[in-house]
Every structure is written in C-alpha cells, then in structure tokens.
Design a protein around this motif. Structure first.
Motif, short mmCIF file in Angstrom:
data_model
loop_
_atom_site.label_atom_id
_atom_site.label_comp_id
_atom_site.label_asym_id
_atom_site.label_seq_id
_atom_site.Cartn_x
_atom_site.Cartn_y
_atom_site.Cartn_z
N ASP A 206 0.86 -1.18 0.00
CA ASP A 206 0.00 0.00 0.00
C ASP A 206 0.89 1.23 0.00
O ASP A 206 1.46 1.58 1.02
N VAL A 207 1.06 1.86 -1.17
CA VAL A 207 1.98 2.99 -1.29
C VAL A 207 1.45 4.24 -0.62
O VAL A 207 2.19 5.18 -0.40
N ALA A 208 0.15 4.25 -0.29
CA ALA A 208 -0.40 5.44 0.37
C ALA A 208 0.09 5.54 1.81
O ALA A 208 0.06 6.60 2.39
N LYS A 209 0.54 4.44 2.38
CA LYS A 209 1.06 4.46 3.74
C LYS A 209 2.54 4.83 3.70
O LYS A 209 3.29 4.35 2.85
N ILE A 210 2.94 5.69 4.61
CA ILE A 210 4.34 6.08 4.71
C ILE A 210 4.65 6.33 6.18
O ILE A 210 3.82 6.82 6.93
N ASN A 211 5.84 5.94 6.58
CA ASN A 211 6.27 6.19 7.96
C ASN A 211 7.54 7.04 7.93
O ASN A 211 8.03 7.42 6.86
N ALA A 212 8.09 7.33 9.09
CA ALA A 212 9.25 8.22 9.19
C ALA A 212 10.47 7.63 8.49
O ALA A 212 11.24 8.37 7.85
N ASP A 213 10.69 6.32 8.58
CA ASP A 213 11.84 5.70 7.91
C ASP A 213 11.73 5.80 6.40
O ASP A 213 12.70 6.12 5.71
N GLU A 214 10.54 5.51 5.87
CA GLU A 214 10.34 5.62 4.42
C GLU A 214 10.46 7.06 3.96
O GLU A 214 11.00 7.33 2.88
N ALA A 215 9.97 8.01 4.77
CA ALA A 215 10.10 9.43 4.42
C ALA A 215 11.57 9.82 4.40
O ALA A 215 12.00 10.57 3.52
N GLY A 216 12.35 9.31 5.33
CA GLY A 216 13.80 9.57 5.34
C GLY A 216 14.48 9.04 4.10
O GLY A 216 15.37 9.68 3.54
N GLU A 217 14.05 7.86 3.61
CA GLU A 217 14.61 7.30 2.39
C GLU A 217 14.27 8.16 1.18
O GLU A 217 15.10 8.36 0.29
N VAL A 218 13.04 8.69 1.12
CA VAL A 218 12.63 9.56 0.02
C VAL A 218 13.47 10.84 0.03
O VAL A 218 13.94 11.30 -1.02
N ILE A 219 13.71 11.41 1.22
CA ILE A 219 14.52 12.63 1.33
C ILE A 219 15.96 12.34 0.93
O ILE A 219 16.59 13.14 0.23
#
Length: 187
Positions: A21-34
């Motif tokens: 489910d790509v609509a879910k995001i957590n702090a670790d995934e957000a850090g990877e995107v950044i």
C-alpha cells in the motif's frame, strides 16, 4: 472443481497481500525519500573564488596565499610563481602567482567566469543521528522536517561567514504521493 476454486482463491490472496500500500508512509520511508532527493538535488552553500594572475603583497595577502597553497597541495588548483620581488628594508615582499583550477575541482565549481568562480564551500547531508520529524497532512501529502549536517569542502576557507553558529540546518520538505512513482518531494 474444488481444487480449481481453491487455486484461484489462493492466487487472489497472494496477489493482494503482495501489493504494498503505497499510500502508507512512515518516518523511515520518508527519510529514504529525502535521502534519494538529496542525492539528485544536493543542498549546498556557495562562495566566490578568484583565480588567474593574482598578486600577494601585504601580510593579509600572505594569509590568503596560504589558502591557495593548501588547495594546491590537495590538487584542486595549480600554483605557478610568475614573479617575486623582495622590497629593500621591508618585511613585505611581492609575489605574483598564476592560479589555475584542476580537473579535481570540477565537481565543486558551479559557475566559472574569466577570473572568478562560484564554488561549493559547504555541502549538507542528512544527519543520521537525528530523527526525521514526520507529519502527515492528508492521504496524499506529508511534511518532513530533517536535520542536515554541515560538511566543509576544500574551498570552505573562501566562504564569507565562516564562523556560523551551528553545524547543521533544519529543513522542511513537502512530500506528495504520485500513483505511478510513489512518494516524491515537491518544491
């Protein structure tokens, strides 16, 4: 018939459970995107750097010459003494150097004029020891505040305000969910 229905049902369960489910995001995934964004679009601070034929006279100029000699020893510029004059009964001497940028400096040079260049003096990297401050705005948007640590480049001695009050900056990025690409940073 039972076997076929069971196989189809199993196939559907595997297919739907395997989809993330790509609509879910957590702090670790957000850090990877950044981190991915910063790799493609690095944060940095710039400064002006003179090169070409430069004359060094006074004691203040000699401190400036030491900066160039440090860059030359690291291989970012080449120094060639063109003229040297010793002033009679004086502490000051006069030196004229030809200073050229080398290929090693090309990653740090952003803009180059005839006798001046704009160079990266500080780069910023994601600080691994500080957590990502993550705030979900709605289903498709999120705000991420991160701490970026300051990393000096070899040209850092040429920055205007070298005595900054901190070794990091705090920056907020806005993330948006794209159906095909997933979470991306928007400007």
């Amino acid at each position: 018939m039972k076997y076929r229905a069971f196989a189809i049902l199993t196939l559907f369960v595997i297919a739907f459970s395997g989809c993330k489910d790509v609509a879910k995001i957590n702090a670790d995934e957000a850090g990877e995107v950044i981190t991915e964004y910063l790799t493609a679009n690095p944060e940095y601070k710039t400064g002006r750097f003179n090169f070409g034929e430069l004359k060094f006279n006074s004691q203040k100029d000699m401190l400036e010459l030491e900066k160039y000699k440090t860059l030359a020893s690291d291989g970012y510029v080449s120094l060639a003494l063109q003229e040297s004059k010793k002033k009679f009964l004086s502490k000051d001497s006069s030196f004229v150097y030809i200073i050229k940028l080398t290929d090693k400096a090309s990653d740090l040079v952003l803009k180059q004029d005839e006798d001046k260049a704009t160079v990266k003096v500080v780069t910023y990297e994601l600080a691994s020891e500080k957590p990502v401050n993550f705030n979900r705005v709605n289903d498709n948007n999120a705000k991420v505040t991160v701490s970026l640590k300051k990393v000096n480049t070899p040209f850092s001695s040429f920055q205007k305000n070298a005595d900054d009050n901190s070794n990091f900056i705090t920056k907020t990025y806005r993330l948006k969910l794209h159906k095909e690409e997933g979470w991306k940073v928007v400007k």
